[in-house]
Design a protein around this motif. Structure first.
Motif: not given
Length: 630
Positions: A353-355, A398-399, A403-405, A474-475
């Motif tokens: 979870x990310x917030x 957040x984006x 991508x880091x995670x 992501x693509x």
């Protein structure tokens, strides 16, 4: 003898004026409470034709005044202080109605415990910016202090226990009200005082704010509903052939994809508002919708209460069936709660979870453990350089963190990202003011309403831009992935909605949000489906080829018939036909059994596993397919 006969007379000469003073103060309190409330059922003139309404609405305040009188011995001070505290309650109610369109409800008071956990940072933005309310409050406090010093006591300090007895009785009565002792239902009778469970606004208008709080507290503070096990079993038995067929469908071929879910703060499509019918504030959402699944999303909240939509998505449980769970994360007592996260974990997913906010706010730290997340990355774990825009962390940050995670090897990953940039209030200047000021607004929206609408749309455009950027990034990865994007609720822009109105002519509490499910590397064909937040996990699992959870297979089966029933509290209730009502009641029992961890024994299991991509990750059986339920 003359002295003995004169003594009682002298006693009554002292007592009668004091009792008269208290009665006059009590009457004034009732009348002023009715004026302060403004509800049609509790106005002062109602004392002549329906006295029960204004008296019931003022009764808790009168008990408080009596308790303060026993403590302070000063009548004017006690009634004034009780009225001031009651006035603060009404002031908070005004703020909630102005921002969210609904009055205070008993569970709103749970937010008090969140003030030191990041809640004050968010809620302080809704307080008045003018100094006059605060100066008025200070003046009232000064008058109360003066009354304490100048007003003579109404009775002696020592009263042979009468003062202690009177204070104790009123303290016990007030406490019993706060805990919701059923005896008070005789005073706050739901039928007599016009409780409308589907509309807190109507209840407050007819019965007064304080009475409405008591009515909802007594009606819905009784605990959980008792599920009808037989009714749940009948629905499952009737659905078993379709469920088994669904659960035996082929699963995903090859590697399970990484899953990124973005719960976008206050995101909706402004084109549902009059004046914005032909607008395009979310071009990326529309572009991606042409290559994925999307549609209207019915959610259980409006303007706030993000955790209600969040809870429905993560658990697959509809809050429609849990009247006692207004703020589920604050009321959950489960050590482990079934839902999407645990289903994905069984299939080998790592879950995160990310917030970008305080993790303790809304009790997310504890709730996410109960829901089954492996990790929770919150505000303090973001890079120090993470950008803010306006009051909160920017969606671009957040984006970047998503991508880091994401890892390039290892097990499939599930990231649930909760954005916050577009959170209200919308009177905080954004990073690029000129960009905000260039945004057009519908005719008639002016002044502060115009500025707040422009500020919201500024942040909405950023959320849409980040959706486009996330899908593009992501693509470019080697690993397969899917993106589920949805808005948690409409923003709190009540005045703008009332001025402009909606294209469908509906109430603001009834408007649906949006959702999108897309494969960044393999765009598909457009599929439009209206659904509800509690039905999204079933759709997500079916899309990625995970088919072995019979509960989510059932939600896919019955969801189309129940989705539109999900609405914000206070929204006008939708009419249900007999068949829909029967299905709704059966699903309520199923969800209540699932919450109690008593559903699994009723659910079917496939007779034999089929060869699916999911089995390659160590699963015992296949599960439901969305194709079988359409």
């Amino acid at each position: 003898m003359p002295l003995n006969s004169a003594h009682p007379l002298a006693h009554w000469r002292v007592v009668v004026p004091r009792v008269g003073l208290l009665l006059l103060l009590a009457l004034a309190f009732v009348l002023l409470t009715g004026l302060l409330d403004g509800g049609i059922g509790v106005t002062p003139l109602r004392l002549f034709d329906q006295a029960r309404y204004p008296l019931a609405n003022a009764w808790p305040g009168l008990l408080l005044a009596g308790l303060l009188l026993a403590i302070s011995r000063r009548a004017l001070l006690s009634f004034a202080l009780a009225f001031l505290l009651q006035g603060l309650l009404y002031a908070v109610n005004v703020l909630k109605v102005a921002n969210l369109g609904t009055p205070l409800l008993p569970d709103d008071f749970r937010i008090v415990g969140q003030l030191h956990k990041g809640g004050m940072h968010i809620l302080s933005g809704y307080l008045p910016h003018s100094p006059w309310p605060y100066l008025g409050l200070l003046a009232a406090v000064a008058l109360i202090v003066a009354a304490w010093r100048l007003e003579p006591p109404l009775f002696a300090r020592r009263t042979r226990g009468a003062r202690l007895l009177g204070g104790s009785v009123q303290a016990l009565a007030l406490t019993s009200m706060l805990v919701g002792l059923p005896t008070w239902a005789k005073v706050y009778n739901a039928k007599t005082l016009w409780l409308e469970p589907w509309s807190a606004i109507s209840t407050t208008t007819h019965s007064g704010l304080v009475s409405a709080l008591m009515l909802f507290h007594l009606e819905y503070g009784k605990g959980e509903h008792k599920p009808d096990r037989a009714e749940a079993a009948r629905l499952i038995e009737q659905s078993t052939p379709a469920l088994l067929q669904s659960m035996q469908a082929p699963g995903a071929a090859g590697e399970l994809p990484d899953i990124v879910v973005v719960q976008s703060e206050s995101f909706f499509d402004p084109s549902i508002m009059r004046g914005y019918e032909h607008s395009s504030f979310a071009p990326n959402l529309r572009r991606l919708a042409a290559h994925g699944s999307s549609g209207k999303l019915h959610v259980p909240t409006f303007g706030g209460g993000t955790i209600r939509t969040e809870f429905e998505f993560l658990t697959g449980l509809s809050l429609r069936y849990f009247d006692n769970l207004q703020f589920p994360y604050l009321q959950m007592s489960h050590k482990a709660l079934p839902g999407l996260v645990r289903t994905l974990s069984r299939h080998g997913y790592s879950t995160l979870a990310l917030h970008g906010n305080d993790p303790a706010f809304w009790n997310r730290t504890a709730a996410f453990k109960a829901i089954g997340f492996d990790r929770f990355v919150s505000q303090s774990s973001f890079p120090p350089t993470a950008a803010n825009d306006g009051k909160y962390m920017a969606d671009s940050a957040m984006t970047d963190e998503i991508m880091t995670q994401l890892k390039d090897d290892g097990p499939p990953q599930f990231i649930f990202a909760i954005s916050i940039e577009a959170h209200g209030p919308y009177d905080v200047e954004p990073a690029r003011i000129a960009e905000r000021d260039a945004i057009p607004v519908p005719e008639g929206i002016e002044g502060r309403d115009k500025l707040e609408l422009q500020t919201y749309l500024y942040h909405l455009k950023h959320a849409d831009a980040e959706l486009g950027r996330l899908v593009k990034l992501l693509a470019q990865r080697q690993r397969p992935s899917v993106v589920l994007f949805y808005g948690d609720h409409l923003p709190a822009l009540s005045n703008s909605y009332q001025i402009a109105g909606f294209v469908d002519g509906g109430d603001m509490l009834s408007q649906a949000g949006v959702w999108l499910l897309v494969d960044p590397k393999h765009p598909g064909k457009r599929r439009t489906t209206d659904t509800a937040s509690w039905l999204l996990p079933g759709k997500l699992l079916a899309h990625v080829g995970i088919h072995d959870d019979p509960y989510f297979a059932l939600t896919e089966l019955v969801g189309p018939q129940l989705a539109a029933l999900t609405e914000a509290p206070g929204a006008p209730p939708l009419a249900e036909g007999d068949a829909q009502q029967q299905l709704d009641q059966a699903m309520a029992s199923i969800d209540q059994l699932r919450m109690k961890d008593k559903l699994d024994s009723l659910l079917p299991r496939p007779a034999a596993p089929a060869a699916t991509g999911a089995l390659a990750h160590g699963d015992a059986a296949p599960g439901p397919s969305s194709a079988a339920v359409r």
